[in-house]
Design a protein around this motif. Structure first.
Motif, mmCIF file in Angstrom:
data_model
loop_
_atom_site.group_PDB
_atom_site.id
_atom_site.type_symbol
_atom_site.label_atom_id
_atom_site.label_comp_id
_atom_site.label_asym_id
_atom_site.label_seq_id
_atom_site.Cartn_x
_atom_site.Cartn_y
_atom_site.Cartn_z
ATOM 1 N N TRP A 159 -12.064 -10.483 -5.962
ATOM 2 C CA TRP A 159 -10.782 -11.196 -5.152
ATOM 3 C C TRP A 159 -11.226 -11.995 -4.179
ATOM 4 C CZ3 TRP A 159 -6.270 -9.417 -4.272
ATOM 5 C CH2 TRP A 159 -5.266 -9.192 -2.748
ATOM 6 N N GLY A 164 -8.919 -12.389 -1.470
ATOM 7 C CA GLY A 164 -7.464 -12.098 -0.579
ATOM 8 C C GLY A 164 -7.432 -11.212 0.342
ATOM 9 N N ASP A 222 -4.933 -16.580 -9.559
ATOM 10 C CA ASP A 222 -5.012 -17.912 -8.843
ATOM 11 C C ASP A 222 -4.335 -19.302 -9.641
ATOM 12 O OD1 ASP A 222 -6.409 -18.337 -11.210
ATOM 13 O OD2 ASP A 222 -8.641 -19.396 -9.942
ATOM 14 N N VAL A 255 -0.180 -8.392 -6.486
ATOM 15 C CA VAL A 255 -1.434 -8.709 -6.802
ATOM 16 C C VAL A 255 -0.696 -9.723 -7.866
ATOM 17 C CG1 VAL A 255 -4.233 -8.484 -7.852
ATOM 18 C CG2 VAL A 255 -2.453 -6.962 -6.047
ATOM 19 N N THR A 257 -5.545 -12.329 -5.297
ATOM 20 C CA THR A 257 -5.199 -12.690 -4.229
ATOM 21 C C THR A 257 -3.682 -11.651 -4.209
ATOM 22 O OG1 THR A 257 -4.324 -13.706 -1.642
ATOM 23 C CG2 THR A 257 -3.601 -14.222 -4.183
ATOM 24 N N GLY A 258 -3.326 -10.817 -2.551
ATOM 25 C CA GLY A 258 -2.495 -10.084 -2.626
ATOM 26 C C GLY A 258 -1.284 -10.293 -1.543
ATOM 27 N N ALA A 259 -0.136 -10.072 -1.206
ATOM 28 C CA ALA A 259 0.797 -9.802 -0.599
ATOM 29 C C ALA A 259 1.802 -8.777 0.169
ATOM 30 C CB ALA A 259 1.631 -11.463 -0.707
#
Length: 228
Positions: A216, A218, A145, A142, A119-121
């Motif tokens: 992915w 996210g 888990d 990135v 996932t990413g932010a």
């Protein structure tokens, strides 16, 4: 007549010589006997003088006593000799026992399940003004888990613009790969701040993320930056 006397003189002379020799022998024998007698007498005198010089024993009258008969000592029987006990030292061989203690270290390996998703932010956004121009920058991180950053993930980002307060216009998409720290920084070109083509806002939206062995999940995170 002289012829008849001469032999007699010779015989008489020989007899005198023999007598003389005999007398000499007798004299020598007498002297030897006298010497022996003198020695014996001297010894007797010395013994007598020694006896006379010793005082008589108590109760003795000085009368010569008859020597006591020799005393016969009874036979002495020695007691049987008991041999001292012999101490026998028995040397026993010494046995050295070496005890080897083996320490077994049990290594417990905790198997951490492999990461399966990513996932990413967005973070670290900035808007920089330069006269009538400005630029917008944002950083995407990135992670998997397990919370570990993902290196080498291929990311595609869509860039959108809002011009003069109107609707969003789709621009171009940019691609890049995350660094060893799991980040990808996106920067825009110079944007106008005034006029009919002035860009008032810019938006970055994640389209795809391809990380080896990870799926992915996210979604499409986005971030919007306004002109300064």
């Amino acid at each position: 007549m002289d012829r008849h006397r001469h032999p007699r003189r010779s015989e008489r002379g020989a007899s005198l010589v023999e007598y003389a020799l005999l007398v000499a022998v007798l004299a020598l024998g007498s002297l030897a006997g006298l010497d022996a007698l003198q020695t014996s007498a001297s010894a007797a005198f010395r013994d007598q003088a020694s006896e006379m010089s010793d005082p008589p024993a108590a109760g003795s009258s000085g009368t010569p006593t008859t020597a006591a008969p020799p005393t016969t000592a009874p036979p002495t029987t020695a007691p049987p000799t008991t041999a001292a006990p012999v101490t026998t030292t028995t040397v026993r061989p010494t046995t050295t026992t070496t005890t080897t203690t083996t320490t077994t270290t049990t290594s417990t390996t905790t198997t951490v399940p492999s990461a399966t998703t990513a996932t990413g932010a967005w973070g670290a956004t900035s808007s920089t003004r330069d006269g009538n121009r400005w630029t917008a920058s944002a950083t995407l991180t990135v992670t998997d888990d397990r919370g570990q950053t993902v290196r080498g993930a291929a990311v595609t980002v869509l860039v959108e613009y809002r011009v003069d307060g109107g609707s969003w216009q789709t621009g171009q998409s940019v691609s890049g790969s995350t660094t060893s720290s799991g980040t990808l920084r996106i920067s825009s070109a110079d944007l106008a701040r005034s006029g009919r083509s002035a860009v008032t806002s810019i938006r970055y939206t994640v389209l795809t993320v391809d990380a080896a062995g990870l799926r992915w999940v996210g979604g499409s995170p986005s971030t919007t930056l306004s002109a300064p």
